[in-house]
Design a protein around this motif. Structure first.
Motif, PDB file in Angstrom:
ATOM      1  N   PRO A  34       0.831  -1.202   0.000  1.00 47.56           N
ATOM      2  CA  PRO A  34       0.000   0.000   0.000  1.00 47.56           C
ATOM      3  C   PRO A  34       0.867   1.255   0.000  1.00 47.56           C
ATOM      4  O   PRO A  34       1.876   1.311   0.701  1.00 47.56           O
ATOM      5  CB  PRO A  34      -0.797  -0.091   1.305  1.00 47.56           C
ATOM      6  N   PHE A  35       0.463   2.210  -0.799  1.00 47.80           N
ATOM      7  CA  PHE A  35       1.083   3.535  -0.760  1.00 47.80           C
ATOM      8  C   PHE A  35      -0.068   4.531  -0.685  1.00 47.80           C
ATOM      9  O   PHE A  35      -0.853   4.641  -1.622  1.00 47.80           O
ATOM     10  CB  PHE A  35       1.950   3.787  -1.991  1.00 47.80           C
ATOM     11  N   VAL A  36      -0.154   5.221   0.447  1.00 52.97           N
ATOM     12  CA  VAL A  36      -1.358   5.998   0.720  1.00 52.97           C
ATOM     13  C   VAL A  36      -1.028   7.427   1.108  1.00 52.97           C
ATOM     14  O   VAL A  36      -0.123   7.677   1.913  1.00 52.97           O
ATOM     15  CB  VAL A  36      -2.161   5.362   1.876  1.00 52.97           C
ATOM     16  N   THR A  73      -1.907   1.850  -4.725  1.00 47.26           N
ATOM     17  CA  THR A  73      -1.823   3.282  -4.486  1.00 47.26           C
ATOM     18  C   THR A  73      -3.183   3.931  -4.267  1.00 47.26           C
ATOM     19  O   THR A  73      -4.098   3.732  -5.058  1.00 47.26           O
ATOM     20  CB  THR A  73      -1.130   3.943  -5.701  1.00 47.26           C
ATOM     21  N   LEU A  74      -3.256   4.701  -3.186  1.00 47.62           N
ATOM     22  CA  LEU A  74      -4.513   5.410  -2.906  1.00 47.62           C
ATOM     23  C   LEU A  74      -4.218   6.847  -2.499  1.00 47.62           C
ATOM     24  O   LEU A  74      -3.377   7.108  -1.639  1.00 47.62           O
ATOM     25  CB  LEU A  74      -5.275   4.720  -1.765  1.00 47.62           C
ATOM     26  N   TRP A  75      -4.936   7.765  -3.131  1.00 48.68           N
ATOM     27  CA  TRP A  75      -4.855   9.173  -2.748  1.00 48.68           C
ATOM     28  C   TRP A  75      -6.271   9.635  -2.429  1.00 48.68           C
ATOM     29  O   TRP A  75      -7.124   9.674  -3.317  1.00 48.68           O
ATOM     30  CB  TRP A  75      -4.243   9.994  -3.884  1.00 48.68           C
ATOM     31  N   VAL A  76      -6.493   9.921  -1.163  1.00 52.77           N
ATOM     32  CA  VAL A  76      -7.843  10.302  -0.714  1.00 52.77           C
ATOM     33  C   VAL A  76      -8.012  11.822  -0.779  1.00 52.77           C
ATOM     34  O   VAL A  76      -7.289  12.545  -0.106  1.00 52.77           O
ATOM     35  CB  VAL A  76      -8.084   9.855   0.743  1.00 52.77           C
ATOM     36  N   SER A 460     -10.207   9.060   9.896  1.00 49.74           N
ATOM     37  CA  SER A 460     -11.652   9.265   9.751  1.00 49.74           C
ATOM     38  C   SER A 460     -12.066   9.131   8.286  1.00 49.74           C
ATOM     39  O   SER A 460     -13.144   8.631   7.981  1.00 49.74           O
ATOM     40  CB  SER A 460     -12.062  10.635  10.301  1.00 49.74           C
ATOM     41  N   THR A 461     -11.184   9.536   7.377  1.00 47.13           N
ATOM     42  CA  THR A 461     -11.532   9.423   5.955  1.00 47.13           C
ATOM     43  C   THR A 461     -11.572   7.971   5.488  1.00 47.13           C
ATOM     44  O   THR A 461     -12.127   7.671   4.443  1.00 47.13           O
ATOM     45  CB  THR A 461     -10.499  10.154   5.071  1.00 47.13           C
ATOM     46  N   LEU A 462     -10.932   7.103   6.232  1.00 51.44           N
ATOM     47  CA  LEU A 462     -10.909   5.691   5.826  1.00 51.44           C
ATOM     48  C   LEU A 462     -11.973   4.881   6.553  1.00 51.44           C
ATOM     49  O   LEU A 462     -12.010   3.665   6.450  1.00 51.44           O
ATOM     50  CB  LEU A 462      -9.508   5.104   6.084  1.00 51.44           C
ATOM     51  N   GLY A 463     -12.831   5.562   7.300  1.00 48.89           N
ATOM     52  CA  GLY A 463     -13.978   4.875   7.879  1.00 48.89           C
ATOM     53  C   GLY A 463     -13.982   4.759   9.392  1.00 48.89           C
ATOM     54  O   GLY A 463     -14.991   4.416   9.997  1.00 48.89           O
ATOM     55  N   TRP A 464     -12.836   5.021  10.034  1.00 48.21           N
ATOM     56  CA  TRP A 464     -12.781   4.944  11.486  1.00 48.21           C
ATOM     57  C   TRP A 464     -13.948   5.733  12.070  1.00 48.21           C
ATOM     58  O   TRP A 464     -14.261   6.796  11.548  1.00 48.21           O
ATOM     59  CB  TRP A 464     -11.438   5.524  11.955  1.00 48.21           C
ATOM     60  N   PRO A 465     -14.580   5.340  13.151  1.00 48.09           N
ATOM     61  CA  PRO A 465     -14.247   4.228  14.061  1.00 48.09           C
ATOM     62  C   PRO A 465     -14.747   2.857  13.610  1.00 48.09           C
ATOM     63  O   PRO A 465     -14.498   1.883  14.307  1.00 48.09           O
ATOM     64  CB  PRO A 465     -14.952   4.634  15.354  1.00 48.09           C
ATOM     65  N   GLU A 466     -15.459   2.803  12.464  1.00 49.01           N
ATOM     66  CA  GLU A 466     -15.851   1.480  11.979  1.00 49.01           C
ATOM     67  C   GLU A 466     -14.585   0.733  11.556  1.00 49.01           C
ATOM     68  O   GLU A 466     -13.616   1.340  11.110  1.00 49.01           O
ATOM     69  CB  GLU A 466     -16.774   1.603  10.755  1.00 49.01           C
ATOM     70  N   ALA A 472      -8.341  -1.109   7.313  1.00 47.90           N
ATOM     71  CA  ALA A 472      -7.409  -2.214   7.513  1.00 47.90           C
ATOM     72  C   ALA A 472      -6.322  -2.211   6.442  1.00 47.90           C
ATOM     73  O   ALA A 472      -5.147  -2.445   6.722  1.00 47.90           O
ATOM     74  CB  ALA A 472      -8.168  -3.542   7.482  1.00 47.90           C
ATOM     75  N   ARG A 473      -6.723  -1.895   5.217  1.00 49.70           N
ATOM     76  CA  ARG A 473      -5.777  -1.987   4.097  1.00 49.70           C
ATOM     77  C   ARG A 473      -4.862  -0.745   4.001  1.00 49.70           C
ATOM     78  O   ARG A 473      -3.687  -0.867   3.716  1.00 49.70           O
ATOM     79  CB  ARG A 473      -6.569  -2.135   2.790  1.00 49.70           C
ATOM     80  N   PHE A 474      -5.435   0.429   4.249  1.00 45.74           N
ATOM     81  CA  PHE A 474      -4.700   1.653   3.900  1.00 45.74           C
ATOM     82  C   PHE A 474      -4.242   2.506   5.083  1.00 45.74           C
ATOM     83  O   PHE A 474      -3.674   3.569   4.899  1.00 45.74           O
ATOM     84  CB  PHE A 474      -5.553   2.513   2.955  1.00 45.74           C
ATOM     85  N   TYR A 475      -4.522   2.076   6.293  1.00 45.88           N
ATOM     86  CA  TYR A 475      -4.060   2.827   7.445  1.00 45.88           C
ATOM     87  C   TYR A 475      -3.027   2.009   8.198  1.00 45.88           C
ATOM     88  O   TYR A 475      -3.223   0.811   8.327  1.00 45.88           O
ATOM     89  CB  TYR A 475      -5.224   3.189   8.368  1.00 45.88           C
TER      90      TYR A 475
END
Length: 887
Positions: A34-36, A73-76, A460-466, A472-475
């Motif tokens: 992963p590259f985030v 690769t992910l750019w949010v 938070s952008t990746l879904g936390w606190p869920e 799991a993949r990108f943080y």
RNA sequence: AGGCGUGUAGCUCAGGGGGAGAGCACUACCCUGACACGGUAGUGGUCAAGAGUUCAAAUCUCUUCACGCCUACCA
């Protein structure tokens, strides 16, 4: 192909095709690491400015490189609701309609802001697209959207339960214009020239009104809030006064004279009026001495009833009137000028009024501790590392963070107070009634500091606190790219929040880039009128030229001076690369070169010419350099390597060296070279793609056999060995060409005049090079022939020459040589040489140097000395010969 | 007041203990069949000042000067 790359027409089309392809999103089931990156969210109502342009260009370069490299690769992307800033913008717009936010009421006002966001919020995303930002728009987030709001509430409640959030009466920074509290770092300093007023505070029980203690203050209007006068216990002048009472002038209230170490003996009179309600330091003194707090100035900056007859006056008016009245009563001892810094609101530059009020605070120290540790032990690295010191310094001296803001636009604080029992309830769900007494609840009217929610951004952008798949993949994320100006506001807060809530450092590397200034190094600001609009620059010169400029200037400096002339300069580079491609593509001869996959490797075909071997070797070296620079975030060096390789080596030498082959008769050689041209072009545009994505993608689209997008092709790898033989041989050929050109120019040979240079050498390698590549060179030198002569040959009388390691080169120029001119030249050269020889000899005779210096360096010096000695001998001979001729 | 940074060609900057570099600008010549947004060859610098370390300093150390920035509770 057109003669120029039409950026205005093509860039948006290319971007649209990329976006449609879905390639901005991570590939499903990618095997890559992963590259985030999470974008530093710009204000939702904002426009793209130079800072964003730089920030996002650098991010896009990294993202495109890692995507081509095969990483997952992910750019949010996303935007920030930017509490005060946005609310101010909307209030301003309403003011044009003659409406105040109070007229609308909270709900309607907030609705208007959302409406505003719907109208203008997409602006920045459109502008980012023009920059070429390849972020995953499907994952776009907004700090006030549902998921992020949930995260904010979760954090607030969790920290409250852990006793890390508390409510307290404390002195805070208040902006009387924005009518809200501000955190310490939201207060900026303005240097002002003010007056320091020396005021008599008559002593109680004094013999006369002149028996007084004189205090010095810049803010006489706060005297109505005084609850003490303080002196330093060590101060001999005032020792006897400690414990007595002093009378505040104009209102005749008595306050104690106390002793406190804080008071500076040197400043003013050494006596300090203590106003715990309106000064940070005085508040601290008040705490130490249990002084009462009197509120003399209200939230709007007007004096309260504590000021007696001065009630209702605005701060500045009150000051004037107080000073006049003091003077008329003879209580003003003197006025002296003083230069000091006053705190102002970072939004509106109104002078801050420190006030005591009930606010919410985050206990920062425990969070800061983890943030410090993570950088100390290298889990997160700041780049350049010099910023770590700044980071530590702030976190080590951190004070509690005031997080409540008296605004309407933002995350409402999830706290309710009961009208019956008065207890406060903090809760994840909105409570219906007081859990203690079933009484009626009223929610805290305040919202949270904008930076509270942006502090959660990486997770938070990746879904936390869920526990989402993305989380799991990108943080944790990989890299954060931002300006050093928000290390405290944002970077440190994300580190604190991230480590505390997820137990992981939110990033591996934090890349801090310079701040963009105008061409003269001035901060860009609307009032100075020196703001350069990135979109305007893009319209003029194209995104690629702009991006290249930003990358080329993104060094270790703190300031980046952006000069549009420089963008224009790099626009020429874009044109150059386009035309190089045009040359290659129009010289392919329409043959089928097979699928492109075959072309990117296996360049070691036996039929390859020397120039082909050379460029292949150089490409390998440059590839390694590009990769290294990208891994180390050296954007300026990356741009430099690409610029020089493309222009100086690929265009100026390779394409020129290859022309005689392409225009020759040897069909096998032509075919091999055409193939190699195509291969090297693909590598060149691949290497450059992360910086200049548009022109390279367009070129890719014109390459026969190219599949899909260049943005999705693989980044070149340097897996093969270099070809030192080809590099050194081409080096000799370049040397010959340069010497001949230089001699021609020096002696003013007309451009049309053909010369017939002679190379005097016994070196078999040079002889064989001349035999094979002489014809190629003649074209580059404007020569009609290039011949080797025996080492014993005598230089023709009408020839100019230069000595080289591998031999000597003579250029007969007929009557063009002025003997005297050459004598002068040689004399100059001989003098320089003698100097160099002395230096080198000195070194080699020095045992220290021979022992301490690395052996290669010593060896190099020895070789250089030999070389220079030989040259010196030749020059000396030539000089003698010339002198004889001259006689 | 502390901390950090910068000072190298006219401009913007790279480099960093052993030959002062790049781009732009400038000069001369050249519209040669990818590109005149081009080519070739050039001009231009006591690497802020001073001292020290070293055989050797633009580079390391110290001091000074100039200019930035950040932090801070001198009213």
């Amino acid at each position: 192909m057109e003669k120029n790359f039409n950026h205005a027409q093509l860039e948006s089309q290319i971007y649209a095709r990329w976006e449609e392809s879905g390639l901005f999103a991570p590939k499903a089931n990618s095997q890559g690491a992963p590259f985030v990156i999470v974008i530093p969210p710009p204000n939702v109502t904002g426009n793209l400015h130079m800072g964003h342009a730089l920030d996002n260009t650098l991010q896009d370069i990294l993202i495109r490189y890692h995507r081509m490299k095969g990483d997952d690769t992910l750019w949010v992307p996303g935007t920030d609701h930017a509490g005060i800033a946005t609310q101010a913008v909307v209030e301003k717009a309403l003011a044009l309609e003659g409406i105040k936010r109070e007229d609308l009421g909270r709900e309607k006002f907030v609705a208007r802001v959302w409406q505003w966001k719907a109208e203008y919020g997409g602006n920045i995303a459109r502008q980012l697209r023009r920059l070429g930002a390849s972020c995953d728009w499907g994952r776009e987030r907004f700090t006030l959207d549902e998921g992020l709001s949930k995260a904010v509430r979760e954090v607030f409640v969790r920290l409250y339960e852990e006793d890390l959030i508390y409510q307290g009466d404390y002195i805070i920074n208040w902006c009387p214009r924005c009518l809200t509290a501000l955190a310490d770092i939201e207060v900026e300093r303005d240097d002002r020239k003010d007056s320091l007023y020396h005021i008599h505070y008559p002593l109680e029980g004094g013999a006369s009104s002149l028996d007084s203690l004189i205090v010095a203050t810049t803010r006489p209007e706060t005297m109505f809030g005084d609850t003490a006068v303080a002196v330093n216990p060590k101060d001999e002048r005032y020792k006897t006064l400690i414990g007595r009472l002093a009378r505040i002038p104009l209102i005749d209230r008595l306050v104690p004279i106390i002793a406190d170490e804080y008071v500076d003996l040197e400043f003013g009179t050494g006596a300090l009026k203590v106003t715990p309600g309106h000064d940070h330091n005085d508040f601290q003194i008040g705490q130490r001495h249990n002084l009462p707090i009197i509120k003399a100035i209200d939230e709007r900056g007007f004096l309260t009833e504590a000021a007696g007859v001065y009630k209702g006056l605005e701060r500045d008016q009150a000051r004037q009137k107080v000073v006049l009245d003091l003077e008329s009563q003879g209580l003003l001892a003197k006025i002296e000028p003083i230069a000091h810094a006053v705190g102002v609101c970072y939004r509106c530059r109104t002078v801050i009024e420190p006030l005591v009020s009930r606010q919410w605070f985050v206990r920062a120290t425990p969070l800061a501790k983890k943030a410090i540790e993570a950088v100390r032990d290298g889990r997160t690295r700041l780049r350049p590392a010099q910023w770590e010191k700044t980071y530590f310094e702030w976190l080590e001296n951190i004070r509690d963070w005031c997080v409540s803001r008296q605004l309407w636009w933002g995350h409402r604080i999830p706290a309710w107070s009961c009208s019956s029992c008065g207890k406060v309830t903090v809760s994840r769900e909105d409570p219906a009634s007081c859990p203690h007494c079933q009484g009626q609840l009223r929610q805290d009217p305040d919202v949270l500091d904008t930076w509270f929610s942006s502090g959660l951004w990486p997770f938070s952008t990746l879904g936390w606190p869920e526990k989402t798949a993305d989380l799991a993949r990108f943080y944790p994320t990989t890299v954060l790219v931002t300006g050093f100006d928000i290390i405290f506001f944002w970077v440190a807060r994300m580190m604190m929040m991230g480590l505390w809530l997820t137990d992981q450092a939110p990033f591996r590397d934090v890349v801090l880039h310079p701040l963009v200034r105008d061409a003269h190094g001035q901060k860009m600001s609307k009032s100075k009128g020196n703001v350069i609009d990135p979109i305007g620059i893009i319209d003029l010169y194209g995104t690629d030229a702009f991006r290249f400029t930003l990358a080329a200037q993104a060094g270790q400096n703190r300031d980046m001076k952006l000069n549009p002339a420089r963008v224009a300069g790099y626009g020429k580079f874009i044109n150059k690369i386009w035309n190089a491609a045009r040359f290659v593509l129009t010289n392919l001869g329409g043959e089928d070169y097979g699928a492109l996959g075959d072309k990117t490797d296996g360049a070691s075909t036996p039929a390859l010419s020397l120039p082909d071997r050379w460029i292949h070797s150089r490409l390998l070296a440059v590839t390694a350099q590009c990769r290294e620079r990208l891994e180390n975030f050296e954007f300026d060096h990356l741009a430099d390597v690409i610029y020089h390789f493309v222009w100086d080596e690929f265009c100026d030498w390779y394409l020129e060296l290859v022309k005689p082959i392409l225009y020759g008769a040897d069909q096998t050689a032509i075919k091999a070279t055409r193939r190699n041209l195509l291969i090297s072009l693909v590598k060149v545009i691949s290497l450059a793609h992360p910086i200049i994505p548009f022109v390279t993608e367009e070129i890719w689209g014109k390459i026969p056999g190219a599949q899909g997008f260049l943005m999705n092709a693989s980044y070149p790898e340097a897996t093969e060995d270099l070809d030192p033989e080809a590099e050194s041989q081409i080096g000799i050929l370049m040397d010959i060409a340069r010497v001949v050109r230089s001699i021609r120019a020096d002696f003013g040979a007309p451009p049309g005049a053909k010369v017939a240079p002679l190379v005097k050498t016994g070196d078999p390698e040079v002889l064989s090079l001349l035999a094979n590549y002489g014809p190629i060179l003649t074209r580059l030198m404007g020569a009609e022939s290039l011949k080797a002569v025996e080492p014993s040959a005598q230089k023709p009388r009408d020839a100019a020459g230069a000595t080289r390691v591998w031999g000597e080169i003579w250029v007969p120029l007929g009557g063009h040589i002025d003997l005297a001119l050459e004598l002068a030249r040689l004399d100059k050269e001989a003098a320089q040489l003698a100097k160099d020889i002395r230096q080198a000899t000195g070194k080699l005779h020095n045992p220290d140097y021979v022992q301490k210096a690395p052996s290669e360096v010593v060896e190099e010096t020895r070789e250089r000395l030999d070389e220079m000695t030989k040259r010196a001998a030749v020059i000396s001979q030539t000089l003698t010969a010339l002198k004889e001729m001259a006689q």
